[in-house]
Design a protein around this motif. Structure first.
Motif, mmCIF file in Angstrom:
data_model
loop_
_atom_site.group_PDB
_atom_site.id
_atom_site.type_symbol
_atom_site.label_atom_id
_atom_site.label_comp_id
_atom_site.label_asym_id
_atom_site.label_seq_id
_atom_site.Cartn_x
_atom_site.Cartn_y
_atom_site.Cartn_z
ATOM 1 N N GLN A 108 -70.976 37.879 -139.217
ATOM 2 C CA GLN A 108 -71.166 37.005 -138.064
ATOM 3 C C GLN A 108 -69.884 36.269 -137.652
ATOM 4 O OE1 GLN A 108 -74.114 36.636 -140.488
ATOM 5 N NE2 GLN A 108 -74.688 38.403 -139.250
ATOM 6 N N LYS A 111 -70.718 28.132 -134.775
ATOM 7 C CA LYS A 111 -70.635 27.224 -135.916
ATOM 8 C C LYS A 111 -69.223 26.672 -136.102
ATOM 9 C CE LYS A 111 -74.381 29.486 -138.493
ATOM 10 N NZ LYS A 111 -74.767 30.168 -139.760
ATOM 11 N N ASN A 112 -68.223 27.561 -136.030
ATOM 12 C CA ASN A 112 -66.832 27.147 -136.208
ATOM 13 C C ASN A 112 -65.935 28.084 -135.412
ATOM 14 O OD1 ASN A 112 -66.520 24.865 -138.139
ATOM 15 N ND2 ASN A 112 -67.666 26.226 -139.504
ATOM 16 N N THR A 113 -64.766 27.588 -135.047
ATOM 17 C CA THR A 113 -63.763 28.444 -134.401
ATOM 18 C C THR A 113 -62.400 28.124 -134.984
ATOM 19 O OG1 THR A 113 -63.354 26.863 -132.616
ATOM 20 C CG2 THR A 113 -65.030 28.558 -132.229
ATOM 21 N N ASP A 142 -59.255 24.406 -138.965
ATOM 22 C CA ASP A 142 -60.589 25.004 -138.900
ATOM 23 C C ASP A 142 -60.656 26.384 -139.576
ATOM 24 O OD1 ASP A 142 -61.708 22.900 -137.301
ATOM 25 O OD2 ASP A 142 -60.572 23.702 -135.609
ATOM 26 N N THR A 161 -64.108 28.201 -141.081
ATOM 27 C CA THR A 161 -64.577 29.340 -140.280
ATOM 28 C C THR A 161 -64.678 30.602 -141.126
ATOM 29 O OG1 THR A 161 -63.545 28.386 -138.306
ATOM 30 C CG2 THR A 161 -64.142 30.729 -138.216
ATOM 31 N N ASP A 187 -65.224 30.637 -144.188
ATOM 32 C CA ASP A 187 -66.136 30.326 -145.290
ATOM 33 C C ASP A 187 -65.450 30.545 -146.637
ATOM 34 O OD1 ASP A 187 -68.446 29.432 -146.451
ATOM 35 O OD2 ASP A 187 -69.520 31.339 -146.275
ATOM 36 N N ARG A 192 -67.172 31.862 -135.771
ATOM 37 C CA ARG A 192 -68.354 32.096 -136.616
ATOM 38 C C ARG A 192 -69.589 31.733 -135.804
ATOM 39 N NH1 ARG A 192 -69.712 33.564 -141.334
ATOM 40 N NH2 ARG A 192 -67.543 33.636 -142.050
ATOM 41 N N VAL A 193 -70.490 32.724 -135.671
ATOM 42 C CA VAL A 193 -71.646 32.547 -134.797
ATOM 43 C C VAL A 193 -72.935 32.598 -135.598
ATOM 44 C CG1 VAL A 193 -70.423 33.559 -132.837
ATOM 45 C CG2 VAL A 193 -71.823 35.023 -134.299
ATOM 46 N N SER A 194 -73.976 32.080 -134.992
ATOM 47 C CA SER A 194 -75.309 32.152 -135.589
ATOM 48 C C SER A 194 -75.866 33.554 -135.375
ATOM 49 C CB SER A 194 -76.227 31.122 -134.929
ATOM 50 O OG SER A 194 -77.553 31.300 -135.360
#
Length: 811
Positions: A472, A500-502, A541, A545, A547, A640-642
């Motif tokens: 994702q 969620k994050n960029t 970030d 992003t 993780d 990072r997307v849902s």
């Protein structure tokens, strides 16, 4: 006489339709498979051989060792090509190529993303065979702002191949004049560019830096044998031209540099070796490896041998049933010479028919095979020049070998012995056939184990904890095209539901952006204590992003101004530096050159955190030291997307992009797809292994099926008597199967350790790999036994269920 041989052969083959069909099917299947693999191997071996001067072209590579750090590059210094031509009389010419990266090309009102663009010297046409359709190769790239394009690109942008004099707009900035159109570069090339931009357009190409490497440099020798002489001259050449710069940059002479255990060397790779024998940093395209050529060549040979063994097995088995025919023919006056020719004619005829079917099948399957292997193989007139003679040789050799036993063995016996049936030894007398069955299943089990190991390694790669989460994560590859609005784009995306994050940086674990810098552990600037890691510029970030996890310390902070000189290192770097607690320690980044006081020009960097190791190279390589610096790099945008409503979110992202850049297409991919693409060759190898292993097993089972039918036929009366005496079906099936199962078990015992050794060697190419578990060997053996038993049981049950009255009536 020859006509009679063919006529008699047809009659004999038609009379035994079942055996003939099995023979032809098995041999055709084996030959078709072998042909497809041969096409693949020939294609791999043909890379760059389209160049008429290929045997005299070499690429210059670099090896660098700094302290304990080693790197190998396929690129060289800016002035090297010009220097080599000037310094050595045996160098006919030299040229440079530099990949330009993703570029936008204007067509009408839209910008099209083009990735196959390179800068090149005008001498490229003297070194490589790039036939020009229009334009003058001697002057095409001499001037700045000129470009040579391929035939396909000319048609794409100008609808004609006569594009000389027209202009191409790159990145909405500068017009380049088309000065030549060349034929499309063959797919069998280690580089496949569509645009060659004059290096005169690139001011840095005229740099005289000898400690910087970013040009793929090729030399054309007057005599191919001179490559050893050229390679031997490199140390003196480097001493002459790089010595003063090394003194300035590193504060030491070449001798001092090497005395400290470091080195800076150059070497040569033959042009025709690049595709299969070179995987260095800076390659112009993805290369393959000789390992796969050897593996596929072995598979082709094994499958062909299995098919030929089947043919020979069934031919020798059926020949004992023809012993009376041989006796009668000899009594009627037939000479041994006639019988030999007769048996050979039948065998060669079967082989010829199978070969014709194999050619048709291979041609029909070629598109599917191309899709599977990622190739674009086609049958051409040139390929037929070697294919037809090779296949005729196969027909003669295989046909002669398969027919040699009945031809030379049976024809030698006296008629009285033949007619008394003394030659009918049944299955137990077939020592040669037993050996061949063992060989067939040895190969089959070897391929089964190989397939399982490859699949396990691919699964290991897919499921291994990489130190970051690739799922994702959307990558916008051309965010740099937005220039100053790139930050605005990032901020607007961060506010979208589902994001969620960029993070904005070109340095990602799954792309090719790489950068190295020199760091010293302390103020002594000792090269033995130096670090030559990957150095990536990221924002605050990045770690959230991706993780990633922190092992110690903290992440970068937007609120802390001091982080401009801060760094985060990975665990591998911390281990290399030998700090028990790296956080808050200081290291020194080399900026090149000396300060006014003569000391090396360095920048103090304080370590604020240690990130857990993550894989930024292939799993074939160990995790190397990494330094993350704080800054803004607009090369790409990672989001990072849902996982829910991705299609809706993608529409919003594209809409935001179009608002900021309506004339440039967004170029994006998902990180997990990019990761999978980096292991595409292994995935293809796994798929091909499965298919070829399945075919090998089918071919082996066809032979086993025929031999089981022969064995049952030989023991028809015995089976009848046993049934009359009360034997049930299971007893008869066990009786007919045990000899074959015994042979398969022998094959398992022989193949298992050999397969383990071979596949363990293959796994050594991966720094991170699975192990060959006992159940892999056991599963392969059990699978072979089950397949063999099912194949044999079909004929055994059929024989066991037959009415004993039919088999005993003649008694």
């Amino acid at each position: 006489m020859f006509k009679n041989y063919i006529k008699t052969a047809f009659r004999s083959l038609y009379k035994n339709k079942g055996f003939t069909a099995i023979n032809i099917l098995g041999l055709a299947l084996g030959l078709a498979t072998c042909l497809l693999i041969v096409f693949y191997v020939v294609d791999e071996l043909s890379y760059d051989r389209y160049n008429t001067k290929a045997e005299r072209i070499y690429r210059v590579n670099e090896d660098l060792k700094l302290g304990e750090n080693k790197v190998q590059y396929s690129v060289a210094m800016p002035p090297l090509a010009k220097t080599l031509k000037a310094e050595y009389s045996y160098v006919e010419d030299a040229t440079r190529i530099k990949r330009a990266g993703t570029t936008h090309v204007k067509k009408g009102s839209i910008n099209i993303v083009e990735n196959n663009i390179a800068f090149a010297d005008a001498s490229i046409f003297n070194v490589f065979t790039l036939p020009m359709i229009s334009g003058d190769p001697k002057t095409a790239l001499l001037e700045p702002s000129t470009v040579v394009i391929t035939e396909s690109i000319a048609k794409k942008y100008f609808n004609t191949t006569n594009a000389v004099g027209k202009f191409i707009l790159f990145n909405d900035k500068e017009n380049f004049k088309v000065t030549g159109v060349i034929k499309d570069i063959p797919k069998q090339s280690h580089f496949n560019f569509d645009f060659f931009v004059s290096l005169e357009s690139f001011p840095e190409s005229r740099s005289n830096e000898w400690l910087r490497s970013d040009y793929n440099t090729y030399v054309l020798l007057k005599n191919a044998k001179d490559h050893e002489k050229l390679a031997a001259s490199f140390p003196a050449l480097l001493q002459k031209f790089s010595g003063s710069q090394m003194q300035s940059e590193l504060g030491m002479s070449v001798a001092q540099f090497e005395k400290g255990g470091s080195y800076f060397r150059m070497n040569l790779t033959a042009l025709t070796d690049i595709h299969l024998k070179s995987n260095l940093s800076g390659e112009l395209g993805p290369n393959s490896t000789t390992q796969y050529v050897y593996i596929f060549s072995a598979i082709a040979l094994f499958i062909l041998l299995i098919a030929c063994v089947n043919f020979m097995n069934l031919s020798t088995a059926r020949s004992s049933n023809r012993s009376r025919e041989v006796g009668v023919r000899k009594v009627l006056g037939s000479s041994r010479k006639y019988l030999i020719f007769q048996f050979l004619a039948e065998s060669i005829l079967v082989t010829l028919v199978a070969t014709v079917i194999a050619i048709i099948a291979a041609s029909a399957l070629l598109p599917f095979f191309n899709q599977l292997s990622g190739k674009e193989i086609t049958l051409t007139v040139d390929s037929l020049k070697w294919l037809v003679p090779s296949l005729l040789a196969v027909v003669l050799v295989v046909g002669s070998l398969a027919g040699s036993y009945p031809a030379f063995f049976l024809s030698a016996f006296q008629p009285i012995d033949v007619l008394k049936g003394k030659l009918s030894a049944g299955f137990k007398g077939g020592g040669l056939r037993s050996f061949l069955v063992v060989f067939q299943f040895f190969v089959s089990i070897l391929l089964i184990i190989g397939t399982l190991v490859i699949r396990n390694q691919l699964n290991f790669i897919q499921t291994k904890n990489l130190g970051y989460n690739r799922n994702q994560v959307l990558i916008v590859k051309n965010s740099g095209e937005l220039n100053q609005q790139a930050k605005v784009f990032k901020q607007e995306l961060a506010s979208l539901p589902g994001v969620k994050n960029t993070t904005m940086t070109g340095f990602l674990p799954t792309n090719g952006w790489r950068n190295t810098r020199i760091y010293y552990k302390d103020a002594t600037y000792d090269q033995k204590k130096s670090l030559f890691p990957q150095s990536w510029e990221i924002d605050a970030d990045y770690i959230p992003t991706m993780d990633m996890k922190m092992a110690a310390g903290r992440n970068f902070s937007k609120e802390m101004q001091s982080d401009s000189s801060a760094i985060i290192i990975n665990e591998a770097a911390a281990k290399f530096l030998g700090f028990a607690d790296p956080v808050n320690k200081t290291v020194y980044q080399s900026l090149g050159g000396d300060r006014k006081d003569g000391a090396p020009n360095v920048k103090e960097c304080h370590i604020v955190g240690v990130v857990k190791d993550f894989h930024f190279n292939s799993l074939r390589e160990k995790i190397e030291p990494m330094v993350l610096t704080y800054g803004q790099n607009p090369g790409a945008l990672a989001i990072r997307v849902s996982p829910s409503n991705i299609s809706s979110l993608m529409a919003q992202i594209k809409d935001k992009w179009n608002q900021l850049s309506p004339n440039v297409q967004i170029d994006y991919s998902f990180m997990d797809q990019d990761f999978d693409a980096s292991y595409r060759s292994e995935q293809r190898i796994g798929q091909i292994f499965i298919i070829f292993t399945s075919l090998a097993i089918i071919i082996a089972c066809l032979g086993l099926f025929g031999l089981a039918a022969y064995a049952a036929e030989q023991r028809t009366k015995e089976i009848g008597i046993r049934k009359v005496l009360g034997a049930d079906v299971s007893v008869i099936v066990a009786m007919l199967s045990k000899d074959f199962i015994k042979l398969v078990c022998i094959a398992i015992v022989i193949a298992s350790p050999f397969a383990w050794y071979v596949m363990n060697k293959w796994l050594q190419d991966f720094a991170y790999r699975t192990t060959i578990q006992w159940w892999v060997i056991a599963s392969a053996g059990a699978g072979a036994l089950v397949i063999a038993f099912i194949t044999i049981s079909f004929q055994s049950i059929k024989a066991a269920l037959a009415n004993p009255v039919e088999s005993l009536r003649s008694e």
